[in-house]
Design a protein around this motif. Structure first.
Motif, short mmCIF file in Angstrom:
data_model
loop_
_atom_site.label_atom_id
_atom_site.label_comp_id
_atom_site.label_asym_id
_atom_site.label_seq_id
_atom_site.Cartn_x
_atom_site.Cartn_y
_atom_site.Cartn_z
N ASP A 63 -2.02 22.73 1.02
CA ASP A 63 -1.17 22.74 -0.18
C ASP A 63 -0.25 21.53 -0.12
OD1 ASP A 63 0.03 23.52 -2.55
OD2 ASP A 63 1.32 25.00 -1.59
N ALA A 64 -0.81 20.35 -0.31
CA ALA A 64 -0.07 19.12 -0.06
C ALA A 64 -0.02 18.21 -1.29
CB ALA A 64 -0.71 18.37 1.11
N TRP A 65 0.93 17.30 -1.23
CA TRP A 65 1.08 16.24 -2.22
C TRP A 65 1.15 14.94 -1.43
CZ3 TRP A 65 4.81 12.49 -3.16
CH2 TRP A 65 4.79 11.89 -4.42
N VAL A 66 0.39 13.94 -1.86
CA VAL A 66 0.28 12.68 -1.13
C VAL A 66 1.01 11.57 -1.87
CG1 VAL A 66 -1.33 11.00 -0.13
CG2 VAL A 66 -2.02 13.40 -0.38
N TRP A 67 1.91 10.88 -1.16
CA TRP A 67 2.60 9.72 -1.75
C TRP A 67 1.65 8.54 -1.63
CZ3 TRP A 67 7.86 8.95 -3.34
CH2 TRP A 67 8.19 7.63 -3.61
N ASP A 68 0.95 8.26 -2.70
CA ASP A 68 0.01 7.14 -2.72
C ASP A 68 -0.11 6.67 -4.16
OD1 ASP A 68 -2.11 5.35 -2.66
OD2 ASP A 68 -3.31 6.58 -1.32
N ILE A 69 0.35 5.48 -4.40
CA ILE A 69 0.41 4.93 -5.74
C ILE A 69 -0.98 4.78 -6.36
CG2 ILE A 69 0.37 2.50 -5.07
CD1 ILE A 69 2.55 2.02 -7.16
N TYR A 70 -2.01 4.64 -5.54
CA TYR A 70 -3.35 4.38 -6.05
C TYR A 70 -4.23 5.62 -6.17
CZ TYR A 70 -1.78 -0.33 -5.24
OH TYR A 70 -1.05 -1.48 -5.27
N ARG A 71 -3.73 6.78 -5.80
CA ARG A 71 -4.50 8.03 -5.96
C ARG A 71 -4.30 8.57 -7.36
NH1 ARG A 71 -6.13 11.20 -1.33
NH2 ARG A 71 -6.21 12.91 -2.78
N SER A 72 -5.39 8.97 -7.99
CA SER A 72 -5.26 9.58 -9.32
C SER A 72 -4.88 11.06 -9.20
CB SER A 72 -6.55 9.42 -10.11
OG SER A 72 -7.61 10.03 -9.41
N ALA A 73 -5.31 11.71 -8.12
CA ALA A 73 -4.98 13.12 -7.88
C ALA A 73 -4.19 13.22 -6.58
CB ALA A 73 -6.25 13.95 -7.79
N ARG A 74 -2.90 13.43 -6.70
CA ARG A 74 -2.05 13.46 -5.51
C ARG A 74 -1.91 14.87 -4.91
NH1 ARG A 74 -0.30 8.80 -8.01
NH2 ARG A 74 0.89 9.73 -9.67
N PHE A 75 -2.21 15.91 -5.68
CA PHE A 75 -2.18 17.27 -5.14
C PHE A 75 -3.52 17.55 -4.48
CE2 PHE A 75 1.10 17.55 -8.37
CZ PHE A 75 2.08 18.27 -7.71
N VAL A 76 -3.47 17.99 -3.22
CA VAL A 76 -4.71 18.30 -2.50
C VAL A 76 -4.56 19.65 -1.80
CG1 VAL A 76 -5.55 15.95 -2.18
CG2 VAL A 76 -3.94 16.91 -0.56
N LYS A 77 -5.66 20.35 -1.72
CA LYS A 77 -5.66 21.68 -1.10
C LYS A 77 -5.54 21.57 0.42
CE LYS A 77 -8.17 26.00 -1.00
NZ LYS A 77 -9.26 26.78 -1.56
N LYS A 78 -6.26 20.61 1.01
CA LYS A 78 -6.26 20.46 2.46
C LYS A 78 -6.44 18.99 2.83
CE LYS A 78 -8.37 22.50 6.56
NZ LYS A 78 -9.38 23.46 7.03
N VAL A 79 -5.65 18.53 3.81
CA VAL A 79 -5.73 17.16 4.28
C VAL A 79 -5.81 17.19 5.80
CG1 VAL A 79 -4.50 14.96 4.47
CG2 VAL A 79 -4.29 16.30 2.39
N ARG A 80 -6.71 16.38 6.35
CA ARG A 80 -6.78 16.24 7.80
C ARG A 80 -6.55 14.77 8.12
NH1 ARG A 80 -11.73 16.83 11.93
NH2 ARG A 80 -10.48 16.79 13.84
N VAL A 81 -5.61 14.51 9.03
CA VAL A 81 -5.25 13.15 9.40
C VAL A 81 -5.38 13.01 10.91
CG1 VAL A 81 -3.41 11.43 9.40
CG2 VAL A 81 -3.59 13.05 7.50
N LEU A 82 -6.05 11.96 11.36
CA LEU A 82 -6.12 11.62 12.77
C LEU A 82 -5.35 10.32 12.95
CD1 LEU A 82 -9.89 12.32 13.44
CD2 LEU A 82 -7.96 13.84 13.85
#
Length: 108
Positions: A63-82
């Motif tokens: 249940d995340a929101w991504v600060w990224d100027i170039y993303r058209s959809a900033r709300f995402v259900k699940k994000v995995r970051v390494l």
């Protein structure tokens, strides 16, 4: 498109992104900062892992929101970051000063 036009476009996009952030920040429980991105999330799982003597971080956000100027959809259900860099996670409270007063001048 001139360099000035491109700069004005990027400035406009950053301002729109900041306004969106200001509007949604109160919906989330955590602020997460990695080497490449800034996130708002309601669930955070951080695991330190090692492989071949190197330590890295496995971060899962739900249940995340991504600060990224170039993303058209900033709300995402699940994000995995390494990442091999540090991860900064802050738990928000409803009294945190993450939102600006509604009458703040943002060039409206």
């Amino acid at each position: 498109m001139s360099a000035e036009d491109l700069e004005n476009y990027e400035t406009d996009m950053e301002l729109q992104l900041y306004r969106e952030y200001r509007d949604v920040a109160g919906l989330f429980s955590y602020v997460v900062e990695t080497e490449r991105r800034f996130y708002l999330a309601n669930h955070v799982d951080l695991q330190a892992r090692s492989a071949d003597g190197e330590i890295y971080f496995d971060l899962t956000l739900q249940d995340a929101w991504v600060w990224d100027i170039y993303r058209s959809a900033r709300f995402v259900k699940k994000v995995r970051v390494l990442t091999f860099k540090d991860v900064n996670i802050e738990e928000l409270t409803k009294t945190d000063d993450l939102t600006l007063p509604k009458d703040a001048d943002l060039g409206n």
